[in-house]
Design a protein around this motif. Sequence first.
Motif, PDB file in Angstrom:
ATOM      1  N   GLY A 192       0.991  -1.196  -0.068  1.00 21.47           N
ATOM      2  CA  GLY A 192      -0.153   0.025  -0.014  1.00 21.47           C
ATOM      3  C   GLY A 192       0.733   1.378  -0.007  1.00 21.47           C
ATOM      4  O   GLY A 192       2.144   1.352   0.207  1.00 21.47           O
ATOM      5  N   LEU A 193      -0.027   2.428  -0.297  1.00 20.58           N
ATOM      6  CA  LEU A 193       0.734   3.679  -0.305  1.00 20.58           C
ATOM      7  C   LEU A 193       1.767   4.053   0.814  1.00 20.58           C
ATOM      8  O   LEU A 193       2.790   4.506   0.750  1.00 20.58           O
ATOM      9  CB  LEU A 193      -0.343   4.859  -0.736  1.00 20.58           C
ATOM     10  CG  LEU A 193       0.357   6.069  -1.182  1.00 20.58           C
ATOM     11  CD1 LEU A 193       1.384   6.252  -1.936  1.00 20.58           C
ATOM     12  CD2 LEU A 193      -0.688   7.089  -1.416  1.00 20.58           C
ATOM     13  N   ILE A 227      -4.785   2.415   5.458  1.00 19.38           N
ATOM     14  CA  ILE A 227      -5.839   3.238   5.546  1.00 19.38           C
ATOM     15  C   ILE A 227      -5.821   4.282   4.072  1.00 19.38           C
ATOM     16  O   ILE A 227      -4.988   4.611   3.550  1.00 19.38           O
ATOM     17  CB  ILE A 227      -5.958   4.529   6.639  1.00 19.38           C
ATOM     18  CG1 ILE A 227      -4.741   5.181   6.848  1.00 19.38           C
ATOM     19  CG2 ILE A 227      -6.096   3.362   8.059  1.00 19.38           C
ATOM     20  CD1 ILE A 227      -4.951   6.150   8.137  1.00 19.38           C
ATOM     21  N   TYR A 228      -7.051   4.698   3.802  1.00 16.26           N
ATOM     22  CA  TYR A 228      -7.178   5.823   2.946  1.00 16.26           C
ATOM     23  C   TYR A 228      -7.007   7.415   3.501  1.00 16.26           C
ATOM     24  O   TYR A 228      -7.382   7.117   4.789  1.00 16.26           O
ATOM     25  CB  TYR A 228      -8.644   5.860   2.228  1.00 16.26           C
ATOM     26  CG  TYR A 228      -8.783   4.392   1.154  1.00 16.26           C
ATOM     27  CD1 TYR A 228      -7.879   4.074   0.589  1.00 16.26           C
ATOM     28  CD2 TYR A 228      -9.958   4.043   1.136  1.00 16.26           C
ATOM     29  CE1 TYR A 228      -8.078   2.925  -0.325  1.00 16.26           C
ATOM     30  CE2 TYR A 228     -10.463   3.060   0.290  1.00 16.26           C
ATOM     31  CZ  TYR A 228      -9.186   2.541  -0.285  1.00 16.26           C
ATOM     32  OH  TYR A 228      -9.308   1.415  -1.290  1.00 16.26           O
ATOM     33  N   ARG A 262      -7.614  11.578 -12.157  1.00 11.74           N
ATOM     34  CA  ARG A 262      -7.841  10.468 -13.160  1.00 11.74           C
ATOM     35  C   ARG A 262      -8.993   9.445 -12.588  1.00 11.74           C
ATOM     36  O   ARG A 262      -8.855   9.307 -11.362  1.00 11.74           O
ATOM     37  CB  ARG A 262      -6.647   9.877 -13.730  1.00 11.74           C
ATOM     38  CG  ARG A 262      -5.773   9.091 -12.623  1.00 11.74           C
ATOM     39  CD  ARG A 262      -4.629   8.551 -13.360  1.00 11.74           C
ATOM     40  NE  ARG A 262      -3.724   7.811 -11.946  1.00 11.74           N
ATOM     41  CZ  ARG A 262      -3.797   6.572 -11.981  1.00 11.74           C
ATOM     42  NH1 ARG A 262      -4.536   5.855 -12.679  1.00 11.74           N
ATOM     43  NH2 ARG A 262      -3.144   6.028 -10.975  1.00 11.74           N
ATOM     44  N   PRO A 263      -9.987   9.086 -13.362  1.00  9.93           N
ATOM     45  CA  PRO A 263     -10.798   8.144 -12.687  1.00  9.93           C
ATOM     46  C   PRO A 263     -10.273   7.003 -12.311  1.00  9.93           C
ATOM     47  O   PRO A 263     -10.905   6.347 -11.308  1.00  9.93           O
ATOM     48  CB  PRO A 263     -11.700   7.584 -14.004  1.00  9.93           C
ATOM     49  CG  PRO A 263     -11.450   8.840 -14.978  1.00  9.93           C
ATOM     50  CD  PRO A 263     -10.181   9.330 -14.818  1.00  9.93           C
ATOM     51  N   GLY A 264      -9.271   6.372 -12.735  1.00  9.31           N
ATOM     52  CA  GLY A 264      -8.686   4.878 -12.257  1.00  9.31           C
ATOM     53  C   GLY A 264      -7.953   5.140 -11.081  1.00  9.31           C
ATOM     54  O   GLY A 264      -7.074   3.996 -10.782  1.00  9.31           O
ATOM     55  N   SER A 265      -7.739   6.109 -10.409  1.00 10.16           N
ATOM     56  CA  SER A 265      -6.869   6.312  -9.291  1.00 10.16           C
ATOM     57  C   SER A 265      -7.580   5.583  -7.999  1.00 10.16           C
ATOM     58  O   SER A 265      -8.636   5.061  -7.983  1.00 10.16           O
ATOM     59  CB  SER A 265      -6.711   7.893  -8.783  1.00 10.16           C
ATOM     60  OG  SER A 265      -7.892   8.489  -8.429  1.00 10.16           O
ATOM     61  N   ILE A 266      -6.591   5.443  -7.073  1.00 12.15           N
ATOM     62  CA  ILE A 266      -7.102   4.505  -5.991  1.00 12.15           C
ATOM     63  C   ILE A 266      -8.431   5.408  -5.303  1.00 12.15           C
ATOM     64  O   ILE A 266      -9.383   4.731  -4.990  1.00 12.15           O
ATOM     65  CB  ILE A 266      -6.194   4.617  -4.814  1.00 12.15           C
ATOM     66  CG1 ILE A 266      -4.966   3.714  -5.322  1.00 12.15           C
ATOM     67  CG2 ILE A 266      -6.651   3.907  -3.453  1.00 12.15           C
ATOM     68  CD1 ILE A 266      -3.717   3.631  -4.403  1.00 12.15           C
ATOM     69  N   MET A 267      -8.583   6.672  -5.061  1.00 10.51           N
ATOM     70  CA  MET A 267      -9.293   7.386  -4.548  1.00 10.51           C
ATOM     71  C   MET A 267     -10.571   7.508  -5.350  1.00 10.51           C
ATOM     72  O   MET A 267     -11.619   7.336  -4.586  1.00 10.51           O
ATOM     73  CB  MET A 267      -8.912   8.897  -4.127  1.00 10.51           C
ATOM     74  CG  MET A 267      -7.596   8.929  -3.445  1.00 10.51           C
ATOM     75  SD  MET A 267      -7.694   7.806  -1.672  1.00 10.51           S
ATOM     76  CE  MET A 267      -9.110   9.030  -0.943  1.00 10.51           C
ATOM     77  N   ALA A 268     -10.517   7.623  -6.503  1.00 13.79           N
ATOM     78  CA  ALA A 268     -11.764   7.468  -7.270  1.00 13.79           C
ATOM     79  C   ALA A 268     -12.278   6.225  -7.513  1.00 13.79           C
ATOM     80  O   ALA A 268     -13.354   5.997  -7.651  1.00 13.79           O
ATOM     81  CB  ALA A 268     -11.210   8.033  -8.851  1.00 13.79           C
ATOM     82  N   ASN A 313     -14.154   1.711  -2.596  1.00 14.57           N
ATOM     83  CA  ASN A 313     -15.547   1.743  -1.961  1.00 14.57           C
ATOM     84  C   ASN A 313     -15.703   2.854  -0.856  1.00 14.57           C
ATOM     85  O   ASN A 313     -14.778   2.948  -0.079  1.00 14.57           O
ATOM     86  CB  ASN A 313     -15.554   0.321  -1.429  1.00 14.57           C
ATOM     87  CG  ASN A 313     -16.924  -0.127  -0.823  1.00 14.57           C
ATOM     88  OD1 ASN A 313     -17.648   0.834  -0.485  1.00 14.57           O
ATOM     89  ND2 ASN A 313     -17.475  -1.299  -0.874  1.00 14.57           N
ATOM     90  N   PRO A 314     -16.945   3.554  -1.095  1.00 10.36           N
ATOM     91  CA  PRO A 314     -17.235   4.488  -0.084  1.00 10.36           C
ATOM     92  C   PRO A 314     -17.028   4.084   1.304  1.00 10.36           C
ATOM     93  O   PRO A 314     -16.813   4.634   2.357  1.00 10.36           O
ATOM     94  CB  PRO A 314     -18.667   5.046  -0.520  1.00 10.36           C
ATOM     95  CG  PRO A 314     -18.529   4.755  -1.914  1.00 10.36           C
ATOM     96  CD  PRO A 314     -17.863   3.080  -1.858  1.00 10.36           C
ATOM     97  N   VAL A 315     -17.428   2.943   1.823  1.00 14.55           N
ATOM     98  CA  VAL A 315     -17.516   2.470   2.906  1.00 14.55           C
ATOM     99  C   VAL A 315     -16.179   2.292   3.695  1.00 14.55           C
ATOM    100  O   VAL A 315     -15.962   2.606   5.075  1.00 14.55           O
ATOM    101  CB  VAL A 315     -18.353   1.030   3.107  1.00 14.55           C
ATOM    102  CG1 VAL A 315     -17.488  -0.043   2.803  1.00 14.55           C
ATOM    103  CG2 VAL A 315     -18.706   0.763   4.641  1.00 14.55           C
ATOM    104  N   LYS A 316     -15.161   1.871   2.717  1.00 15.19           N
ATOM    105  CA  LYS A 316     -13.750   1.975   3.572  1.00 15.19           C
ATOM    106  C   LYS A 316     -13.486   3.515   3.825  1.00 15.19           C
ATOM    107  O   LYS A 316     -12.844   3.804   4.836  1.00 15.19           O
ATOM    108  CB  LYS A 316     -12.700   1.190   2.700  1.00 15.19           C
ATOM    109  CG  LYS A 316     -11.280   1.283   3.247  1.00 15.19           C
ATOM    110  CD  LYS A 316     -10.445   0.669   2.500  1.00 15.19           C
ATOM    111  CE  LYS A 316      -8.992   0.737   2.809  1.00 15.19           C
ATOM    112  NZ  LYS A 316      -8.944   0.552   4.323  1.00 15.19           N
TER     113      LYS A 316
END
Length: 333
Positions: free
Chosen positions: A81-82, A186-187, A217-223, A226-229
């Motif tokens: 992870g990042l 974590i995000y 960009r649409p393919g990024s991790i944040m984009a 899942n919203p619940v995470k």
Amino acid sequence: MPEGHSPAPQRTPGLSFVVPVYRVEEFIAACVESIIREPEFADRCELILVDDGSPDDSIRIAQAICGMLPNVTIITQENKGLSEARNTGIRAARGDYIWFVDSDDEVLPGATGQILDRAAVGVDMLALNFETIGGTLVRGVFSENCEQAIPGTDFLMSGNPPMPVQFYVFRRGLLAEHDLWFEPGIYHEDALFTPQAMLCARKLLRIERPAYLYRMRPGSIMAASNPVKHVRDMIHIVLKLRGVAMRADVGRAGRQAIERQIGFAVSGVRYYWRRTSGVERRGVKRVPEFVQAVTASSSGFTAKHLGVAMLFLPLMSVQWILARLKRAGGKLA
């Protein structure tokens, strides 16, 4: 144990670029080239590429461009992870300052020189201006002072500074002295890391000229995530920041600055909560702790806090609500 390549020069670099690499084969060449083309790179900088188990050709593309340069280090690790990739970069960095650059972004021409020049006055952090590509990033209002360094706490209190670490350069000693690391798994890890770094920074200087090109960009991790995470992790960040605010050594000004960041994080919880389904919401944990954290601010109980707390009441046990009200003397505050 990570595999390191390219022997590092003995001279201490002024600036270490730390670039985590994962599934960016479309963008990595532009990112790397934007860094190594800077006139100061050869003699005053180093580049640390952390291959975080990327399954595509990203690291091979980067290696073909800069793998033979003596001040480039390539580290390969299993996908963690990042946050862990950045932490690996911190451990490997030798520069006086560290700049975390995302591998789908670019450094703007002339940025390295201005950073090294402004860092020479002995600041703990540099705040960078940026441009965007592929979309528009909403920018909050914050300090416009670009003439002199100010305490990081004052910078936090000046408005709503951006939290992504790409928009800041950190004195490596600041991170070591205060044991600052990115929390794994974590995000929004920047929303936890950056305000704590600012809280520790005695001198923070803002640079007016744009230094960073931020790609949306649409393919990024944040984009794509899942919203619940996002909800779970933002709740976690609120609780962690609440713990920071309650530490005795942060002082009144530091506590107020962190509580301001808690307010922004609470808004993030609300944003993602509205994008989750009923089934997903039932899996969200630590709700009572979260509601207690946002309603116990020494800055006062606000309508925003009440609105956010009410969103979570259906998930809270009646026993907990009654006990909380009893301890508060009948008031949810």
